[in-house]
Design a protein around this motif. Structure first.
Motif, PDB file in Angstrom:
ATOM      1  N   ASP A 155       0.829  -1.206   0.000  1.00 14.28           N
ATOM      2  CA  ASP A 155       0.000   0.000   0.000  1.00 14.28           C
ATOM      3  C   ASP A 155       0.862   1.254   0.000  1.00 14.28           C
ATOM      4  OD1 ASP A 155      -2.462   1.622   0.438  1.00 14.28           O
ATOM      5  OD2 ASP A 155      -1.556   1.965   2.400  1.00 14.28           O
ATOM      6  N   HIS A 156       1.899   1.281   0.821  1.00 17.41           N
ATOM      7  CA  HIS A 156       2.753   2.466   0.905  1.00 17.41           C
ATOM      8  C   HIS A 156       3.683   2.597  -0.295  1.00 17.41           C
ATOM      9  CE1 HIS A 156       1.355   2.361   5.076  1.00 17.41           C
ATOM     10  NE2 HIS A 156       1.739   3.634   5.157  1.00 17.41           N
ATOM     11  N   ILE A 157       4.047   1.485  -0.909  1.00 16.15           N
ATOM     12  CA  ILE A 157       4.863   1.555  -2.128  1.00 16.15           C
ATOM     13  C   ILE A 157       4.038   2.108  -3.292  1.00 16.15           C
ATOM     14  CG2 ILE A 157       6.048   0.170  -3.884  1.00 16.15           C
ATOM     15  CD1 ILE A 157       7.007  -1.650  -1.606  1.00 16.15           C
ATOM     16  N   LEU A 158       2.804   1.631  -3.416  1.00 21.63           N
ATOM     17  CA  LEU A 158       1.939   2.105  -4.503  1.00 21.63           C
ATOM     18  C   LEU A 158       1.510   3.553  -4.293  1.00 21.63           C
ATOM     19  CD1 LEU A 158      -0.308  -1.039  -5.138  1.00 21.63           C
ATOM     20  CD2 LEU A 158       1.568  -0.182  -6.540  1.00 21.63           C
ATOM     21  N   THR A 159       1.373   3.957  -3.034  1.00 16.28           N
ATOM     22  CA  THR A 159       1.036   5.344  -2.705  1.00 16.28           C
ATOM     23  C   THR A 159       1.729   5.691  -1.392  1.00 16.28           C
ATOM     24  OG1 THR A 159      -1.176   5.015  -3.648  1.00 16.28           O
ATOM     25  CG2 THR A 159      -0.837   6.991  -2.329  1.00 16.28           C
TER      26      THR A 159
END
Length: 297
Positions: A155-159
């Motif tokens: 989740d944090h890598i994608l956003t």
């Protein structure tokens, strides 16, 4: 006002660009409604409303994350569209079209909601009164289960990690292309001292692209820092209100900057356009113009 002005199509922009800007403005408006009005204002000043029940706050959380992701990735899509339009003339006629813009917008909107559906299953009731579950508490499995750990990192890598990398990379390539084209143009013009409007437009484009990258970085860097802080210290996320706790203040500060980022790019893109400013003045003066006309009549 941005949605109204851009929808009128009188800003001198192509329909492709207009589609992106209108949807970005509409999505950012949804961020304000879901994350600011319902979640923040409602959570503080209307503590025991329907939105404070466990089903209400879980649905609200999914909508907040979905609109946030939509805002970020629509900005990325628009950046890609502008990069192709400026730097890849061979692809411009095929990619920078109304049909492609609508497909990209639809795909991003759908994937933003699908990606965040798992958040619905990460919460449990904080307590139950008369059979009604109230508020949301993050399940302990979210911090211990390998599957949830992978999902949280993803989740944090994608956003916002991947979007920032793409925005920064594409803007750097675009700026390099603009500078190269400007040098070639000056070489061809020789010693002609006349004002070069083309180079002036390119300089404005460089400032615009640099502002977008810097704004995105500054407003999201605290969010990434807080995520790493939670993972390193193991303190977890706060689901209640504790305005005297420094960790809670840090968490809410990251949320504030994140929300500002979601509502920032439409102003950077649109307000920098001269025709948008003219339409904005016309829209703001419209009530006074009507009132003045009535008095004259």
């Amino acid at each position: 006002m941005a949605i109204i002005i851009l929808s009128r199509g009188q800003c001198g922009l192509s329909r492709c660009i207009t589609y992106y800007l209108v949807v970005i403005a509409a999505n950012d408006f949804l961020v304000i409604i879901t994350a600011v009005i319902f979640n923040r204002i409602g959570g503080i000043y209307f503590r025991y409303s329907v939105m404070s029940t466990t089903p209400g706050c879980t649905v609200s959380t999914v909508l907040i994350y979905a609109t946030r992701d939509g805002s970020v990735w629509l900005t990325v899509a628009f950046t890609i569209d502008r990069f192709i339009a400026i730097c890849c003339q061979s692809l411009k006629t095929r990619y920078c079209t109304e049909k492609t813009a609508l497909l990209v917008i639809g795909g991003i909107s759908a994937m933003s909601y699908i990606k965040n559906v798992p958040f619905f299953f990460t919460y449990k009731p904080l307590y139950t009164v008369d059979g009604v579950p109230w508020f949301c508490d993050i399940k302990s499995a979210y911090y211990t289960s390998p599957a949830w750990q992978v999902y949280d990192w993803l989740d944090h890598i994608l956003t916002p990690v991947l979007p920032f990398f793409l925005i920064l990379l594409l803007n750097v390539l675009t700026i390099r292309h603009i500078l190269t084209a400007s040098r070639n143009r000056r070489r061809l013009r020789g010693n002609n001292n006349c004002t070069d409007h083309e180079n002036a437009n390119r300089r404005r484009s460089i400032v615009l692209l640099f502002t977008i990258s810097l704004s995105f970085l500054l407003l999201w860097v605290t969010y990434v820092a807080h995520f790493l802080y939670v993972r390193i210290t193991g303190n977890g996320y706060f689901t209640g209100l504790d305005f005297k706790n420094p960790d809670f203040i840090f968490q809410e500060m990251t949320n504030m900057f994140q929300l500002l980022s979601s509502c920032n790019n439409v102003f950077i893109y649109a307000v920098s356009q001269t025709k948008f400013q003219e339409n904005l003045k016309e829209l703001l003066m419209c009530p006074f113009t009507i009132l003045t006309g009535c008095f004259k009549y």
